[in-house]
Design an enzyme around this catalytic site. Structure first.
Site, PDB file in Angstrom:
ATOM      1  N   SER A 242       0.862  -1.193   0.000  1.00  0.00           N
ATOM      2  CA  SER A 242       0.000   0.000   0.000  1.00  0.00           C
ATOM      3  C   SER A 242       0.891   1.233   0.000  1.00  0.00           C
ATOM      4  CB  SER A 242      -0.889   0.023   1.243  1.00  0.00           C
ATOM      5  OG  SER A 242      -1.553   1.272   1.361  1.00  0.00           O
TER       6      SER A 242
ATOM      7  N   TYR B  45      -2.626  -0.238  10.112  1.00  0.00           N
ATOM      8  CA  TYR B  45      -2.617  -0.732   8.739  1.00  0.00           C
ATOM      9  C   TYR B  45      -1.342  -0.301   8.026  1.00  0.00           C
ATOM     10  CZ  TYR B  45      -4.040  -1.286   3.842  1.00  0.00           C
ATOM     11  OH  TYR B  45      -4.099  -1.628   2.522  1.00  0.00           O
TER      12      TYR B  45
END
Length: 261
Positions: free
Chosen positions: A144, A157
């Site tokens: 990500s 995250y």
């Protein structure tokens, strides 16, 4: 001649039952790979494999939880016994929880890392143990852009994705002498259920594209969200021999949202 030369290769894809994982599995299958679809979502796996088979592709479902090392070791062994040597691994399985740091529970933190970080380790270790003697293979981790750009309410995250990214680069360094390439594809905001879950209403996509000064987040310079196929195309390239001299790299597929950081 197919530009993506992966026909007949066994490709293990985690998180294959939905979202980016499903798109990757379908793209690999479309180019002739033998897809080993791994997920803990049994219903989604059956649907995917049935549809791929109906279209003439070779795919099989393997129900497993990436956070469970024993589960993964068994699944990887089964894949090799039933389908053949694994030549491509794509780590896509992931979870997202959003909370300010002071509100993150121990359970949330541990779950996020168990899937996003430890899950990548479990799959890569099991695959590398088999690829190394053969001196061949490709490993791709879907990370990500949040791994390098701080995001509010996404500390757990982002940290888990940063861990998976650096792990994959270190793995690539260790495995390079065995001619095994390891790379990362890092999406930004993408049209998936995970992304939609963050939106308060149907205008959420427009807000993501525009960005927010209040949350210190720039928008998306290309003025659109990624489609899952955009991520799958990047994976296809890195999985192919067209990328034979590329390893330990992080390819951003985020429409410029990270401003090249």
């Amino acid at each position: 001649m197919d530009f993506i030369d992966i026909e007949g290769k066994v490709a293990l894809v985690t998180g294959a039952a939905q979202g980016i994982g499903e798109a990757v599995a379908r793209a690999l299958a479309a180019h002739g790979a033998v897809v080993a679809a791994v997920d803990r979502n049994a219903e989604g796996l059956i649907r995917l494999v049935s549809e791929l088979a109906a279209g003439g592709s070779h795919a099989a479902a393997f129900h497993a939880d990436v956070s469970d090392s024993a589960d993964i070791n068994e699944a990887v062994g089964q894949i090799e016994r039933e389908l053949g040597p694994i030549e491509i691994v794509v780590n896509v399985a992931g979870v997202l929880r959003t909370n300010p740091v002071e509100s993150i529970s121990d359970e949330e933190w541990e779950t996020i890392f168990a899937v996003n970080s430890s899950g990548v380790f479990h799959v890569c270790r099991a695959a590398a143990q088999r690829m190394t003697p053969r001196k061949s293979g490709v490993i791709i981790t879907v990370g990500s852009n949040a791994a390098d750009v701080p995001r509010m309410r996404m500390a757990a995250y982002a940290a888990s994705k940063a861990a998976a990214t650096m792990f994959t680069k270190c793995l690539g360094l260790e495995l390079a002498r065995h001619h095994i390439r390891c790379n990362i594809v890092s999406p930004g905001s993408t049209e998936t259920a995970m992304q939609w879950s963050l939106w308060p209403d149907e205008s959420g996509g427009e807000a993501v594209i525009a960005g927010s000064l209040e949350s210190f987040r720039v928008g998306i310079p290309l003025q659109k969200l990624a489609e899952t196929s955009d991520i799958a195309d990047a994976v296809l390239f890195l999985a192919s021999d067209r990328a034979r001299h590329i390893t330990m790299q992080d390819l951003r597929v985020d429409g410029g949202a990270a401003l090249g950081v």
